[in-house]
Design a protein around this motif. Structure first.
Motif, PDB file in Angstrom:
ATOM      1  N   THR A   1     -37.418  -1.482  -1.622  1.00 52.34           N
ATOM      2  CA  THR A   1     -37.790  -2.149  -0.377  1.00 52.34           C
ATOM      3  C   THR A   1     -36.946  -3.399  -0.184  1.00 52.34           C
ATOM      4  OG1 THR A   1     -40.040  -1.328  -0.556  1.00 52.34           O
ATOM      5  CG2 THR A   1     -39.710  -3.209   0.880  1.00 52.34           C
ATOM      6  N   GLY A   2     -36.436  -3.577   1.042  1.00 57.65           N
ATOM      7  CA  GLY A   2     -35.627  -4.749   1.370  1.00 57.65           C
ATOM      8  C   GLY A   2     -34.133  -4.553   1.190  1.00 57.65           C
ATOM      9  N   GLU A   3     -33.722  -3.478   0.532  1.00 61.47           N
ATOM     10  CA  GLU A   3     -32.287  -3.234   0.351  1.00 61.47           C
ATOM     11  C   GLU A   3     -31.678  -2.683   1.637  1.00 61.47           C
ATOM     12  OE1 GLU A   3     -31.662  -2.574  -4.361  1.00 61.47           O
ATOM     13  OE2 GLU A   3     -32.048  -0.780  -3.193  1.00 61.47           O
ATOM     14  N   THR A   4     -30.395  -2.954   1.826  1.00 56.85           N
ATOM     15  CA  THR A   4     -29.679  -2.551   3.031  1.00 56.85           C
ATOM     16  C   THR A   4     -28.424  -1.777   2.661  1.00 56.85           C
ATOM     17  OG1 THR A   4     -30.466  -4.478   4.235  1.00 56.85           O
ATOM     18  CG2 THR A   4     -28.501  -3.425   5.101  1.00 56.85           C
ATOM     19  N   ILE A   5     -28.142  -0.748   3.465  1.00 62.23           N
ATOM     20  CA  ILE A   5     -26.896   0.017   3.354  1.00 62.23           C
ATOM     21  C   ILE A   5     -26.103  -0.247   4.623  1.00 62.23           C
ATOM     22  CG2 ILE A   5     -25.899   2.333   3.332  1.00 62.23           C
ATOM     23  CD1 ILE A   5     -28.371   3.245   1.821  1.00 62.23           C
ATOM     24  N   THR A   6     -24.804  -0.491   4.496  1.00 66.83           N
ATOM     25  CA  THR A   6     -23.925  -0.677   5.648  1.00 66.83           C
ATOM     26  C   THR A   6     -23.023   0.539   5.765  1.00 66.83           C
ATOM     27  OG1 THR A   6     -23.947  -3.071   5.338  1.00 66.83           O
ATOM     28  CG2 THR A   6     -22.190  -2.185   6.692  1.00 66.83           C
ATOM     29  N   ILE A   7     -22.934   1.075   6.997  1.00 71.98           N
ATOM     30  CA  ILE A   7     -22.070   2.216   7.281  1.00 71.98           C
ATOM     31  C   ILE A   7     -21.020   1.751   8.280  1.00 71.98           C
ATOM     32  CG2 ILE A   7     -21.947   4.555   8.201  1.00 71.98           C
ATOM     33  CD1 ILE A   7     -24.898   4.867   7.343  1.00 71.98           C
ATOM     34  N   GLY A   8     -19.772   1.827   7.883  1.00 75.35           N
ATOM     35  CA  GLY A   8     -18.707   1.319   8.747  1.00 75.35           C
ATOM     36  C   GLY A   8     -18.850  -0.183   8.919  1.00 75.35           C
ATOM     37  N   ASP A   9     -18.398  -0.676  10.067  1.00 75.65           N
ATOM     38  CA  ASP A   9     -18.439  -2.112  10.326  1.00 75.65           C
ATOM     39  C   ASP A   9     -19.691  -2.565  11.060  1.00 75.65           C
ATOM     40  OD1 ASP A   9     -15.965  -2.500   9.141  1.00 75.65           O
ATOM     41  OD2 ASP A   9     -14.883  -2.158  11.019  1.00 75.65           O
ATOM     42  N   ASN A  10     -20.426  -1.614  11.676  1.00 77.37           N
ATOM     43  CA  ASN A  10     -21.474  -2.080  12.574  1.00 77.37           C
ATOM     44  C   ASN A  10     -22.792  -1.320  12.519  1.00 77.37           C
ATOM     45  OD1 ASN A  10     -20.506   0.244  13.657  1.00 77.37           O
ATOM     46  ND2 ASN A  10     -19.826  -0.613  15.587  1.00 77.37           N
ATOM     47  N   VAL A  11     -23.048  -0.553  11.465  1.00 76.22           N
ATOM     48  CA  VAL A  11     -24.344   0.120  11.320  1.00 76.22           C
ATOM     49  C   VAL A  11     -24.960  -0.321  10.002  1.00 76.22           C
ATOM     50  CG1 VAL A  11     -25.527   2.333  11.115  1.00 76.22           C
ATOM     51  CG2 VAL A  11     -23.578   2.122  12.663  1.00 76.22           C
ATOM     52  N   LYS A  12     -26.191  -0.850  10.098  1.00 75.69           N
ATOM     53  CA  LYS A  12     -26.913  -1.274   8.899  1.00 75.69           C
ATOM     54  C   LYS A  12     -28.262  -0.578   8.865  1.00 75.69           C
ATOM     55  CE  LYS A  12     -24.781  -5.725   8.282  1.00 75.69           C
ATOM     56  NZ  LYS A  12     -24.958  -7.137   8.022  1.00 75.69           N
ATOM     57  N   ILE A  13     -28.600  -0.059   7.696  1.00 79.25           N
ATOM     58  CA  ILE A  13     -29.887   0.591   7.489  1.00 79.25           C
ATOM     59  C   ILE A  13     -30.627  -0.212   6.423  1.00 79.25           C
ATOM     60  CG2 ILE A  13     -31.069   2.691   6.762  1.00 79.25           C
ATOM     61  CD1 ILE A  13     -28.540   4.210   7.696  1.00 79.25           C
TER      62      ILE A  13
ATOM     63  N   ARG B   1     -25.657   0.086  20.796  1.00 76.87           N
ATOM     64  CA  ARG B   1     -26.345   1.015  21.707  1.00 76.87           C
ATOM     65  C   ARG B   1     -25.579   2.324  21.900  1.00 76.87           C
ATOM     66  NH1 ARG B   1     -30.671  -0.642  24.609  1.00 76.87           N
ATOM     67  NH2 ARG B   1     -31.150  -2.857  24.512  1.00 76.87           N
ATOM     68  N   GLU B   2     -24.266   2.285  21.802  1.00 76.63           N
ATOM     69  CA  GLU B   2     -23.485   3.498  22.036  1.00 76.63           C
ATOM     70  C   GLU B   2     -23.535   4.482  20.865  1.00 76.63           C
ATOM     71  OE1 GLU B   2     -20.592   0.257  20.703  1.00 76.63           O
ATOM     72  OE2 GLU B   2     -22.122   0.387  22.251  1.00 76.63           O
ATOM     73  N   VAL B   3     -24.133   4.096  19.745  1.00 78.38           N
ATOM     74  CA  VAL B   3     -24.276   4.984  18.595  1.00 78.38           C
ATOM     75  C   VAL B   3     -25.563   5.792  18.760  1.00 78.38           C
ATOM     76  CG1 VAL B   3     -24.593   5.108  16.091  1.00 78.38           C
ATOM     77  CG2 VAL B   3     -23.005   3.440  17.060  1.00 78.38           C
ATOM     78  N   THR B   4     -25.449   7.115  18.775  1.00 81.23           N
ATOM     79  CA  THR B   4     -26.613   7.987  18.882  1.00 81.23           C
ATOM     80  C   THR B   4     -27.227   8.169  17.507  1.00 81.23           C
ATOM     81  OG1 THR B   4     -25.593   9.151  20.716  1.00 81.23           O
ATOM     82  CG2 THR B   4     -27.384  10.275  19.593  1.00 81.23           C
ATOM     83  N   ILE B   5     -28.541   7.977  17.425  1.00 83.50           N
ATOM     84  CA  ILE B   5     -29.254   8.136  16.165  1.00 83.50           C
ATOM     85  C   ILE B   5     -30.317   9.209  16.382  1.00 83.50           C
ATOM     86  CG2 ILE B   5     -30.711   7.011  14.448  1.00 83.50           C
ATOM     87  CD1 ILE B   5     -29.375   4.340  15.374  1.00 83.50           C
ATOM     88  N   LEU B   6     -30.228  10.293  15.629  1.00 84.20           N
ATOM     89  CA  LEU B   6     -31.174  11.390  15.754  1.00 84.20           C
ATOM     90  C   LEU B   6     -31.792  11.707  14.403  1.00 84.20           C
ATOM     91  CD1 LEU B   6     -29.010  13.806  17.928  1.00 84.20           C
ATOM     92  CD2 LEU B   6     -30.875  12.345  18.702  1.00 84.20           C
ATOM     93  N   ARG B   7     -33.092  11.892  14.402  1.00 86.69           N
ATOM     94  CA  ARG B   7     -33.762  12.352  13.192  1.00 86.69           C
ATOM     95  C   ARG B   7     -33.676  13.870  13.186  1.00 86.69           C
ATOM     96  NH1 ARG B   7     -39.872  10.856  12.614  1.00 86.69           N
ATOM     97  NH2 ARG B   7     -40.207  12.928  13.472  1.00 86.69           N
ATOM     98  N   GLU B   8     -33.257  14.455  12.080  1.00 84.34           N
ATOM     99  CA  GLU B   8     -32.939  15.879  12.031  1.00 84.34           C
ATOM    100  C   GLU B   8     -34.081  16.775  12.517  1.00 84.34           C
ATOM    101  OE1 GLU B   8     -32.292  18.834   8.469  1.00 84.34           O
ATOM    102  OE2 GLU B   8     -30.547  17.547   8.745  1.00 84.34           O
ATOM    103  N   GLY B   9     -35.277  16.585  12.062  1.00 87.26           N
ATOM    104  CA  GLY B   9     -36.395  17.419  12.475  1.00 87.26           C
ATOM    105  C   GLY B   9     -36.634  17.356  13.971  1.00 87.26           C
TER     106      GLY B   9
END
Length: 56
Positions: free
Chosen positions: A8-20, A38-46
């Motif tokens: 809990t509290g850890e972050t992953i960075t993808i590229g220069d501008n996406v943080k999870i 906003r231009e990045v589409t985020i979809l949950r697989e299910g």
């Protein structure tokens, strides 16, 4: 595929501008916060699979 052990509290960075950020991690459930432009589409697989089935 990359498999990580996350706390809990850890972050992953993808590229220069996406943080999870992992907000809450339990045995069978994980809550994540996604910070992306906003231009990045985020979809949950299910959800995407159900959407495609309805449109077919």
């Amino acid at each position: 595929m990359l498999v990580l052990g996350i706390k809990t509290g850890e972050t992953i960075t993808i590229g220069d501008n996406v943080k999870i950020t992992f907000v809450k991690v339990k045995e069978n459930t994980t809550r994540v916060a996604i910070d992306a432009p906003r231009e990045v589409t985020i979809l949950r697989e299910g959800v995407e699979n159900k959407k495609q089935a309805v449109n077919d």
